[in-house]
Design an enzyme around this catalytic site. Sequence first.
Site, short mmCIF file in Angstrom:
data_model
loop_
_atom_site.label_atom_id
_atom_site.label_comp_id
_atom_site.label_asym_id
_atom_site.label_seq_id
_atom_site.Cartn_x
_atom_site.Cartn_y
_atom_site.Cartn_z
N GLY A 1 -22.50 -37.48 13.94
CA GLY A 1 -22.95 -37.63 15.31
C GLY A 1 -24.00 -36.61 15.71
O GLY A 1 -24.64 -36.01 14.86
N ALA A 2 -24.16 -36.42 17.05
CA ALA A 2 -25.24 -35.61 17.60
C ALA A 2 -26.55 -36.10 16.96
O ALA A 2 -27.32 -35.33 16.37
CB ALA A 2 -25.02 -34.11 17.35
N GLY B 1 -33.82 -37.86 12.53
CA GLY B 1 -33.49 -37.84 11.10
C GLY B 1 -32.45 -38.90 10.78
O GLY B 1 -32.62 -39.71 9.84
N HIS B 2 -31.38 -38.96 11.58
CA HIS B 2 -30.35 -39.98 11.34
C HIS B 2 -30.92 -41.38 11.54
O HIS B 2 -30.62 -42.31 10.78
CB HIS B 2 -29.19 -39.82 12.34
CG HIS B 2 -28.45 -38.54 12.22
ND1 HIS B 2 -28.53 -37.55 13.18
CD2 HIS B 2 -27.60 -38.08 11.27
CE1 HIS B 2 -27.75 -36.53 12.83
NE2 HIS B 2 -27.19 -36.82 11.67
N ARG C 1 -27.89 -29.01 14.39
CA ARG C 1 -27.72 -27.60 14.74
C ARG C 1 -28.91 -27.01 15.50
O ARG C 1 -28.77 -25.97 16.13
CB ARG C 1 -27.50 -26.76 13.47
CG ARG C 1 -26.18 -27.02 12.81
CD ARG C 1 -26.09 -26.31 11.47
NE ARG C 1 -24.94 -26.81 10.72
CZ ARG C 1 -23.74 -26.28 10.75
NH1 ARG C 1 -23.52 -25.21 11.45
NH2 ARG C 1 -22.75 -26.81 10.05
N MET D 1 -35.27 -31.54 10.94
CA MET D 1 -34.38 -31.96 12.03
C MET D 1 -32.93 -31.78 11.63
O MET D 1 -32.54 -32.11 10.50
CB MET D 1 -34.65 -33.40 12.40
CG MET D 1 -35.93 -33.52 13.16
SD MET D 1 -35.93 -34.94 14.21
CE MET D 1 -37.59 -34.80 14.85
N SER D 2 -32.15 -31.26 12.55
CA SER D 2 -30.73 -31.03 12.30
C SER D 2 -30.01 -30.99 13.65
O SER D 2 -30.60 -30.54 14.65
CB SER D 2 -30.56 -29.68 11.59
OG SER D 2 -29.22 -29.25 11.69
#
Length: 280
Positions: free
Chosen positions: A31-32, A36-37, A187, A184-185
């Site tokens: 999630g979040a 990127g996802h 975090r 991208m992350s």
Amino acid sequence: MRIFRFQTDLRAYLSDQRNQGLSIGFVPTMGALHEGHLSLLKTALTQTEIGVVSIFVNPTQFNDTADLEKYPRTPGADIGLLEAAGCQVLYLPDATDVYDGRETATADLGGLDAILEGASRPGHFAGVAQVVGILLDIVQPDKLFMGQKDYQQIQVVNRMLAQRGDGVVLVMCPIVREENGLAMSSRNRRLSAEGRERAGQIYRTLQKAAREAVQKELPVIELESREHLDSQPDFTVDYFSFRHPQTLEPLRHPPADGRMVLVTAVLVEGVRLLDNVLVV
Ligand code: PAF
């Protein structure tokens, strides 16, 4: 988009889709979600007919409870993003549904789990392999889509897939970067605006080091790059290292075929950021 909270319902739905001859692409996430996802999902939707995303913050891969608690959770925003991106199926379970007491085979990670990320996060990759194994049993995809940003995770999952032998194809998708080059992350949102801007140094340093690999000794490049990053305010380098692309063993010289991966982990304002570049 169909949202499933329980694996029994998801299994029944996907079995029906499979019986209709439709291919399944799977994107596991915690999630979040960010671009990127979504790029993983977009690739899944071009290569397979049903795009399945899971969102599950897996407790067994966190060796630090504070890190698990701080992990961002944004289910409402995630659902909106997935719907807009054309996701057909979301698996959004809680831990009791994922760990429902079924036996899962333990993969032999061959030491890949003890180096680099594994050295500072004991048990992390065993947790990743465990949950990815369970999710694969549930979803039974044709293809699995994961990001190059977590390069060591890709190699761990590759090894696990070879042992499972169920023919699932792992597709490694390129790193998506912010404008300043920062990978991208989820975090990244824990960084201050200034820290996030300065974290672009990580990718620039990787690129420079990769360029230098043809003319300088690898250990010298590693040392200079580390020193450069360590000298930035609030930066602490854990590792910056040329490795074999599959075994992730350290390299002192480029191999005959020239193929290497340059991996790094840097704490910026206390947030652990990973990045890598392939050297070919
Ligand atoms: O990369 C991640 O987000 C996680 O490690 C994964 C693969 C979803 C397993 O929990």
